[in-house]
Design a protein around this motif. Structure first.
Motif, mmCIF file in Angstrom:
data_model
loop_
_atom_site.group_PDB
_atom_site.id
_atom_site.type_symbol
_atom_site.label_atom_id
_atom_site.label_comp_id
_atom_site.label_asym_id
_atom_site.label_seq_id
_atom_site.Cartn_x
_atom_site.Cartn_y
_atom_site.Cartn_z
ATOM 1 N N HIS A 162 0.926 -1.233 -0.115
ATOM 2 C CA HIS A 162 0.015 0.137 0.262
ATOM 3 C C HIS A 162 0.950 1.326 -0.062
ATOM 4 C CE1 HIS A 162 -3.436 -2.564 0.816
ATOM 5 N NE2 HIS A 162 -2.534 -3.119 1.806
ATOM 6 N N ASN A 208 -4.196 4.173 -0.821
ATOM 7 C CA ASN A 208 -3.487 3.896 -2.338
ATOM 8 C C ASN A 208 -4.094 4.666 -3.267
ATOM 9 O OD1 ASN A 208 -1.924 1.401 -1.844
ATOM 10 N ND2 ASN A 208 -3.829 0.061 -2.105
ATOM 11 N N PRO A 247 -0.437 -0.552 -4.454
ATOM 12 C CA PRO A 247 -0.058 0.969 -4.742
ATOM 13 C C PRO A 247 0.048 1.308 -6.180
ATOM 14 C CG PRO A 247 1.776 -0.634 -4.148
ATOM 15 C CD PRO A 247 0.447 -1.277 -3.836
#
Length: 161
Positions: free
Chosen positions: A95, A117, A159
């Motif tokens: 993340h 994110n 991410p």
């Protein structure tokens, strides 16, 4: 003869009333304490989002914590660091922004992840997803406003850049 003091019945009624009040008030108190501890992460995540937006506006790409100038409440921008209630992780492999409680907060267990994110749509459009791996016990019960940091309804599970 003058009556002095309280009768045994009066004392017992008072103790029962105090017990009922304590039975109701103590759980509420612990709930308020858990919510107050959890508010730390809403501010921290909001700060991360604002710094990331500025960085994207200037560089047309996202940056890591160090590049955007973000420091967690624990003071880190490149690794793991802890406050009294949370551990913040700048690793960004799972993340973009992560906080994990190191104490149990109400029904939100230690070690659960709160995360943010983002997904970048060049040049300057950015979508955020703020969530946790235990939606019911961590967000709904503690911080329903944490989800409002999201500006999309589509989950972003990894991410982004």
């Amino acid at each position: 003869m003058k009556k002095q003091g309280f009768s045994l019945i009066e004392l017992m009624v008072t103790i029962v009333i105090m017990g009922v009040i304590a039975a109701v008030a103590v759980p509420k108190l612990f709930g308020f304490m858990a919510k107050s501890k959890a508010t730390e992460i809403t501010v921290a995540a909001g700060t991360y989002i604002k710094l990331q937006e500025v960085y994207i506006h200037d560089h047309t790409q996202g940056g890591n914590w160090f590049n955007i100038g973000y420091k967690s409440p624990a003071g880190n921008s490149t690794g793991k660091a802890s406050t009294q209630n949370f551990e913040y992780d700048a690793d960004q492999t799972t993340h973009n922004w992560t906080a994990s409680p190191i104490v149990t907060l109400g029904d939100c267990a230690k070690g659960k992840k709160w995360f943010v994110n983002y997904k970048l749509n060049p040049p300057h459009d950015m979508k955020y997803w703020a969530s946790t791996d235990d939606e019911t016990n961590c967000i709904t019960a503690l911080l329903p406003n944490f989800s409002k940091l999201s500006n999309t309804t589509t989950p972003i599970t990894s991410p982004g850049e």
